[in-house]
Scaffold this motif. Sequence first.
Motif, short mmCIF file in Angstrom:
data_model
loop_
_atom_site.label_atom_id
_atom_site.label_comp_id
_atom_site.label_asym_id
_atom_site.label_seq_id
_atom_site.Cartn_x
_atom_site.Cartn_y
_atom_site.Cartn_z
N GLN A 32 -28.47 69.75 98.68
CA GLN A 32 -27.58 68.60 98.96
C GLN A 32 -26.53 68.49 97.86
OE1 GLN A 32 -29.11 64.72 99.80
NE2 GLN A 32 -30.91 65.46 100.88
N PRO A 33 -25.34 67.91 98.15
CA PRO A 33 -24.83 67.59 99.48
C PRO A 33 -24.52 68.87 100.26
CG PRO A 33 -23.10 67.28 97.82
CD PRO A 33 -24.36 67.66 97.08
N PRO A 34 -24.31 68.75 101.60
CA PRO A 34 -24.24 67.52 102.39
C PRO A 34 -25.63 66.95 102.64
CG PRO A 34 -24.06 69.41 103.84
CD PRO A 34 -24.11 69.95 102.43
N THR A 35 -25.70 65.64 102.87
CA THR A 35 -26.96 65.01 103.24
C THR A 35 -27.26 65.33 104.70
OG1 THR A 35 -25.71 63.02 103.79
CG2 THR A 35 -26.69 63.11 101.60
N THR A 36 -28.49 65.07 105.09
CA THR A 36 -28.91 65.35 106.47
C THR A 36 -28.00 64.65 107.47
OG1 THR A 36 -31.16 65.41 105.61
CG2 THR A 36 -30.92 65.43 107.99
N GLU A 37 -27.60 63.39 107.14
CA GLU A 37 -26.77 62.61 108.08
C GLU A 37 -25.39 63.24 108.26
OE1 GLU A 37 -27.64 59.98 104.88
OE2 GLU A 37 -29.19 61.40 105.52
N GLU A 38 -24.88 63.91 107.22
CA GLU A 38 -23.52 64.44 107.30
C GLU A 38 -23.48 65.92 107.68
OE1 GLU A 38 -21.45 63.46 103.72
OE2 GLU A 38 -21.30 61.35 104.30
N LEU A 39 -24.64 66.50 107.88
CA LEU A 39 -24.73 67.94 108.14
C LEU A 39 -24.05 68.32 109.46
CD1 LEU A 39 -25.81 70.45 106.83
CD2 LEU A 39 -28.00 70.07 107.95
N ALA A 40 -24.16 67.45 110.46
CA ALA A 40 -23.61 67.76 111.79
C ALA A 40 -22.10 67.97 111.74
CB ALA A 40 -23.95 66.63 112.76
N ASP A 41 -21.42 67.24 110.86
CA ASP A 41 -19.95 67.34 110.79
C ASP A 41 -19.48 68.28 109.68
OD1 ASP A 41 -19.64 65.41 112.81
OD2 ASP A 41 -19.93 63.80 111.36
N PHE A 42 -20.42 68.91 108.97
CA PHE A 42 -20.04 69.74 107.83
C PHE A 42 -19.65 71.14 108.31
CE2 PHE A 42 -20.88 72.17 103.87
CZ PHE A 42 -20.05 71.44 103.03
N PRO A 43 -18.49 71.67 107.84
CA PRO A 43 -18.06 73.00 108.31
C PRO A 43 -18.98 74.11 107.82
CG PRO A 43 -16.28 71.83 107.17
CD PRO A 43 -17.55 71.08 106.90
N GLU A 44 -18.96 75.24 108.52
CA GLU A 44 -19.73 76.40 108.06
C GLU A 44 -19.12 76.95 106.78
OE1 GLU A 44 -19.26 79.91 110.45
OE2 GLU A 44 -17.22 79.36 111.04
N LEU A 45 -19.96 77.64 105.97
CA LEU A 45 -19.46 78.27 104.75
C LEU A 45 -18.78 79.59 105.09
CD1 LEU A 45 -22.29 77.69 102.09
CD2 LEU A 45 -20.37 76.21 102.69
N VAL A 46 -17.64 79.84 104.45
CA VAL A 46 -16.88 81.07 104.69
C VAL A 46 -16.87 81.90 103.41
CG1 VAL A 46 -14.60 81.99 105.28
CG2 VAL A 46 -15.43 79.92 106.40
N ARG A 47 -16.97 83.21 103.55
CA ARG A 47 -17.15 84.12 102.41
C ARG A 47 -15.82 84.74 101.96
NH1 ARG A 47 -18.17 89.64 101.63
NH2 ARG A 47 -19.79 90.17 100.11
N PHE A 48 -15.62 84.79 100.63
CA PHE A 48 -14.44 85.44 100.03
C PHE A 48 -14.96 86.42 98.98
CE2 PHE A 48 -13.27 81.25 101.45
CZ PHE A 48 -11.99 81.37 101.97
N GLU A 49 -14.64 87.70 99.12
CA GLU A 49 -15.12 88.71 98.16
C GLU A 49 -14.00 89.15 97.23
OE1 GLU A 49 -16.53 93.30 98.44
OE2 GLU A 49 -17.77 91.89 99.60
N PHE A 50 -14.36 89.37 95.95
CA PHE A 50 -13.37 89.78 94.94
C PHE A 50 -13.93 90.88 94.05
CE2 PHE A 50 -12.79 85.26 95.87
CZ PHE A 50 -11.43 85.19 96.19
N SER A 51 -13.05 91.78 93.64
CA SER A 51 -13.41 92.78 92.63
C SER A 51 -12.77 92.34 91.32
CB SER A 51 -12.87 94.15 93.06
OG SER A 51 -13.23 95.12 92.11
N ILE A 52 -13.61 92.11 90.32
CA ILE A 52 -13.15 91.54 89.05
C ILE A 52 -12.92 92.65 88.03
CG2 ILE A 52 -13.71 89.91 87.19
CD1 ILE A 52 -13.30 88.62 89.95
N LYS A 53 -11.74 92.61 87.40
CA LYS A 53 -11.40 93.63 86.39
C LYS A 53 -11.41 93.06 84.97
CE LYS A 53 -10.13 96.92 89.42
NZ LYS A 53 -10.73 96.37 90.64
N GLU A 54 -11.12 91.74 84.82
CA GLU A 54 -11.03 91.12 83.50
C GLU A 54 -11.67 89.73 83.57
OE1 GLU A 54 -6.89 90.65 82.59
OE2 GLU A 54 -6.50 89.47 84.40
N ARG A 55 -11.79 89.11 82.42
CA ARG A 55 -12.37 87.77 82.35
C ARG A 55 -11.60 86.82 83.28
NH1 ARG A 55 -15.62 85.24 78.41
NH2 ARG A 55 -15.43 82.97 78.40
N SER A 56 -12.31 86.21 84.23
CA SER A 56 -11.64 85.44 85.28
C SER A 56 -12.47 84.22 85.66
CB SER A 56 -11.43 86.30 86.54
OG SER A 56 -10.74 87.49 86.24
#
Length: 369
Positions: A310-334
Amino acid sequence: MNEHWHCIGCGVEIQTTDSDKIGYTPQAAFEKGLANEELYCQRCFRLRHYNEIQDVALTDNDFLQLLNEIGKTDALIVNVVDIFDFNGSLIPGLHRFVGDNPIIMVGNKVDVLPKSLKKPKMIQWMKERAFEQGLRPIEVLLTSAKKSQDIAQLLTIIEQYRKGRDVYIVGVTNVGKSTLINQIIKQATGVKELITTSRFPGTTLDKIEIPLDDGAVMIDTPGIIHRHQMAHYLGKKDLKLVAPQKEIKPKTYQLQPRQTLFFGGIARFDFIQGEKSSFTVYLANELLIHRTKLDNADSFYQKHVGELLQPPTTEELADFPELVRFEFSIKERSDLVFAGLGWITITKPGVIAGWAPKGVSVEIRKALI
């Protein structure tokens, strides 16, 4: 309310149902105002009686109209950003609209960052990030409107560059702009009569004009909605958990490849490939972090979101968007940044991924710390 009533301060239509929207006034105040024939929206009432400015939000079209207006004037622009949510609080395309007008960039909410951070280094970092966005601020400074830090310095700098011109204060919602302006009014009137606060002529729906003593005005513009911020996907209760109210305490994790960190149930970090490394997390202290194996992460999330995560709480889960994935290749301190939530500092090269609710931006930047 079948009839349409309008605020005598700004002309907006009065409504008593939604305190977050323009024109709100509590039902009791509405009835009292009708009886006295002095009907104000809550925003104008607080401005009139307490010299307090409350932010309102603009639609995209309103914002474009306002930006075009600023570009045609000869004015000083004060762009307020949230230093904790720097990426999420930049105004998209601001540099295209301000024309030749000079910009002062103010990083607000410095009080929530660790005190060990050196201000000159942060200011230099802000200048570099502003340049990447096409902005060329003539001055960059840090403030805490909440704690009244450096407001006098800001006023001095505004006066230094104003040269008799009007001042436009702009920023997205949630950066603390209205708190900052209230502090400016409070300090300026006490220190050197810079601002006359007994009256606010030209108080309209889209902006508030605060008279300066040489005939120019300081113009408070409404907050611009930045739809990629986490705040727009959370309820008020959950928002308190993710928006830092006090100095954040960074947490460092030693992670092996194929390990995952969950930040409540609203974001996720995957260490996919690289050598064992330390990752420092800068988030609100109240947000719980859970570590698990990457291979089990999807099922772990499905099983525990809304409860352990949590969050989201159980009550707000129905309206919570799905998680979307972003991948990165790291070359330096970031930093891996979740707009409106915080960031993770990555110290060594490798492959990582960040997950956030659909609509919230996730990006890589040069490390702040």
